[in-house]
Design a protein around this motif. Structure first.
Motif, PDB file in Angstrom:
ATOM      1  N   THR A 299     -28.333  54.211  26.845  1.00 38.63           N
ATOM      2  CA  THR A 299     -28.049  53.806  25.201  1.00 38.63           C
ATOM      3  C   THR A 299     -29.001  52.750  25.049  1.00 38.63           C
ATOM      4  O   THR A 299     -29.787  52.492  25.972  1.00 38.63           O
ATOM      5  CB  THR A 299     -26.579  53.648  25.052  1.00 38.63           C
ATOM      6  OG1 THR A 299     -26.532  53.318  23.569  1.00 38.63           O
ATOM      7  CG2 THR A 299     -26.156  52.529  25.733  1.00 38.63           C
ATOM      8  N   HIS A 300     -28.864  51.882  24.158  1.00 42.10           N
ATOM      9  CA  HIS A 300     -29.464  50.620  23.712  1.00 42.10           C
ATOM     10  C   HIS A 300     -28.973  49.422  24.788  1.00 42.10           C
ATOM     11  O   HIS A 300     -28.116  49.597  25.149  1.00 42.10           O
ATOM     12  CB  HIS A 300     -29.340  50.549  22.296  1.00 42.10           C
ATOM     13  CG  HIS A 300     -30.408  49.629  21.714  1.00 42.10           C
ATOM     14  ND1 HIS A 300     -31.708  50.220  21.386  1.00 42.10           N
ATOM     15  CD2 HIS A 300     -30.603  48.399  21.349  1.00 42.10           C
ATOM     16  CE1 HIS A 300     -32.354  49.420  20.834  1.00 42.10           C
ATOM     17  NE2 HIS A 300     -31.673  48.141  20.883  1.00 42.10           N
ATOM     18  N   MET A 301     -29.810  48.313  24.949  1.00 43.97           N
ATOM     19  CA  MET A 301     -29.414  47.191  25.364  1.00 43.97           C
ATOM     20  C   MET A 301     -29.541  46.945  26.705  1.00 43.97           C
ATOM     21  O   MET A 301     -29.023  45.932  27.317  1.00 43.97           O
ATOM     22  CB  MET A 301     -27.975  46.804  24.972  1.00 43.97           C
ATOM     23  CG  MET A 301     -27.874  46.707  23.310  1.00 43.97           C
ATOM     24  SD  MET A 301     -28.362  45.013  22.921  1.00 43.97           S
ATOM     25  CE  MET A 301     -26.847  43.858  23.654  1.00 43.97           C
ATOM     26  N   TYR A 302     -29.804  48.086  27.514  1.00 45.81           N
ATOM     27  CA  TYR A 302     -29.627  47.940  29.084  1.00 45.81           C
ATOM     28  C   TYR A 302     -30.552  46.963  29.618  1.00 45.81           C
ATOM     29  O   TYR A 302     -30.070  46.226  30.879  1.00 45.81           O
ATOM     30  CB  TYR A 302     -29.821  49.322  29.916  1.00 45.81           C
ATOM     31  CG  TYR A 302     -31.079  50.086  29.771  1.00 45.81           C
ATOM     32  CD1 TYR A 302     -32.069  49.684  30.350  1.00 45.81           C
ATOM     33  CD2 TYR A 302     -31.027  50.990  28.681  1.00 45.81           C
ATOM     34  CE1 TYR A 302     -33.395  50.228  30.341  1.00 45.81           C
ATOM     35  CE2 TYR A 302     -32.397  51.826  28.566  1.00 45.81           C
ATOM     36  CZ  TYR A 302     -33.451  51.298  29.272  1.00 45.81           C
ATOM     37  OH  TYR A 302     -34.810  51.938  29.146  1.00 45.81           O
ATOM     38  N   ILE A 303     -31.756  46.723  29.045  1.00 43.61           N
ATOM     39  CA  ILE A 303     -32.509  45.397  29.655  1.00 43.61           C
ATOM     40  C   ILE A 303     -31.839  44.093  29.452  1.00 43.61           C
ATOM     41  O   ILE A 303     -32.056  43.217  30.313  1.00 43.61           O
ATOM     42  CB  ILE A 303     -33.562  45.509  28.864  1.00 43.61           C
ATOM     43  CG1 ILE A 303     -34.705  46.840  29.012  1.00 43.61           C
ATOM     44  CG2 ILE A 303     -34.883  44.378  29.272  1.00 43.61           C
ATOM     45  CD1 ILE A 303     -35.194  46.889  30.399  1.00 43.61           C
ATOM     46  N   THR A 304     -31.127  43.924  28.324  1.00 42.76           N
ATOM     47  CA  THR A 304     -30.690  42.503  28.056  1.00 42.76           C
ATOM     48  C   THR A 304     -29.199  42.458  28.227  1.00 42.76           C
ATOM     49  O   THR A 304     -28.571  41.190  28.448  1.00 42.76           O
ATOM     50  CB  THR A 304     -30.849  42.073  26.516  1.00 42.76           C
ATOM     51  OG1 THR A 304     -30.437  43.163  25.720  1.00 42.76           O
ATOM     52  CG2 THR A 304     -32.272  41.948  26.365  1.00 42.76           C
ATOM     53  N   ALA A 305     -28.337  43.432  28.389  1.00 49.39           N
ATOM     54  CA  ALA A 305     -26.876  43.391  28.292  1.00 49.39           C
ATOM     55  C   ALA A 305     -26.362  43.746  29.884  1.00 49.39           C
ATOM     56  O   ALA A 305     -26.885  44.919  30.221  1.00 49.39           O
ATOM     57  CB  ALA A 305     -26.061  44.356  27.298  1.00 49.39           C
ATOM     58  N   PRO A 306     -25.603  42.888  30.269  1.00 51.24           N
ATOM     59  CA  PRO A 306     -25.117  43.211  31.574  1.00 51.24           C
ATOM     60  C   PRO A 306     -23.982  44.506  31.656  1.00 51.24           C
ATOM     61  O   PRO A 306     -23.480  44.698  30.568  1.00 51.24           O
ATOM     62  CB  PRO A 306     -24.253  42.185  31.956  1.00 51.24           C
ATOM     63  CG  PRO A 306     -23.904  41.325  30.673  1.00 51.24           C
ATOM     64  CD  PRO A 306     -24.990  41.611  29.906  1.00 51.24           C
TER      65      PRO A 306
END
Length: 334
Positions: A299-306
């Motif tokens: 899904t979205h966000m895996y680069i920035t969200a732990p």
């Protein structure tokens, strides 16, 4: 025949780690975030400033990477940048450089958000990674962020000697809104006949600011996933007036046939899936070399969200291989 530049689908269905990440979000996460962004667009920035100042615990950095902070003077603006340098010596006299642009809907985010990605890419690829900030919306709307990122790339090219990086091997990349900004920079450089990046890396990128609510991915993942459709709409409203959205959208660029080799990793369970796939396919049809990966379980966000380590690790490994393949000199068929 080398099939590296092709479309590849991996995974199936929403991954377990993505399910855990989404399940941990507050049921009112999107509603609260939308309210904050919309209020900021109307001039009430108090809650947005609180949100921006909230710091997630920073991920552990690689032991073989050292970091330093600098400021890039871009006109009258000072752009913050964090540099990640591998400490181990290799056979490369001067390391390549990656200018990395964080996501956050042009409204939130900072150089801290992509720290783990930047650190691991630096350590594994031998690349010096420059993670940059830029002016955020709604205080600074289109094209302020775009011009900041373009200026940062030009500054990097101008200062390669002092920075100790190889001017022949300057890469650019970004996630989400950072992907749009990275592609915009490439387009601007091609249009002005200036030195373009060696290659481009995109992760679940925004490729259009125009209406896409009829996309299948919007209908499937517009609510209850990492990036809510209402929030995406609020981000776009905050960043660019309707009169600028066509020209800000990478899908509308007429320079795609001149784009450098591109790595495009698209998340399968994401409202941006269809526009990301369309951009990668359009690039390829225009004659650019594209490694197009549809990560069906992410899904979205895996680069920035732990919390989505497997998706992040895939992105790091793909980035590392992509950078190593494109360090000059290259074989034409690489």
């Amino acid at each position: 025949m080398d099939n590296y530049f092709s479309k590849l689908e991996i995974g199936s269905g929403l991954s377990c780690e993505a399910k855990r990440y989404i399940g941990a979000l507050s049921p009112r996460h999107a509603e609260i975030f939308v309210s904050i962004v919309e209020n900021a667009s109307r001039g009430n920035l108090k809650k947005l400033e609180i949100l921006r100042n909230f710091k997630e615990p920073e991920s552990a950095q690689c032991n073989q990477v050292e970091t330093s902070d600098i400021e890039m003077p871009i006109g009258e603006v000072l752009i913050k940048a964090r540099i990640y340098r591998p400490t181990l010596k290799n056979n490369i006299s001067l390391p390549p450089a990656l200018l990395y642009i964080h996501g956050g809907g042009w409204v939130v985010g900072s150089v801290e958000n992509s720290g783990r990605y930047c650190s691991e890419v630096a350590q594994k690829s031998g690349c010096a990674v420059f993670s940059i900030g830029y002016r955020l919306s709604p205080e600074f709307r289109y094209p302020a962020a775009e011009n900041d990122c373009l200026g940062a790339f030009k500054w990097l090219i101008k200062n390669v000697s002092e920075l100790g990086v190889d001017e022949k091997n300057i890469f650019i990349g970004g996630d989400s809104a950072g992907g749009q900004l990275a592609a915009w920079v490439v387009n601007a450089l091609i249009q002005s006949c200036e030195k373009a990046p060696r290659a481009l890396m995109l992760f679940y990128p925004v490729t259009t600011l125009q209406e896409r609510s009829d996309d299948e991915s919007y209908l499937l993942y517009g609510s209850g996933y990492a990036l809510d459709a209402r929030l995406m709409g609020a981000f776009i409203e905050a960043h660019a007036g309707k009169e600028f959205r066509w020209q800000a959208s990478p899908l509308n660029f007429n320079t795609l046939g001149k784009f450098p080799p591109t790595l495009a990793i698209i998340s399968g369970c994401d409202i941006l899936r269809d526009q990301g796939n369309e951009f990668a396919e359009k690039l390829s049809l225009s004659g650019a070399k594209v490694r197009h990966i549809l990560d069906l379980g992410s899904t979205h966000m895996y680069i920035t969200a732990p919390g989505m380590d497997e998706a992040l690790s895939r992105a790091v490994n793909e980035s590392t291989e992509f950078i190593k393949r494109h360090i000059s000199p290259l074989e034409e068929d690489a």
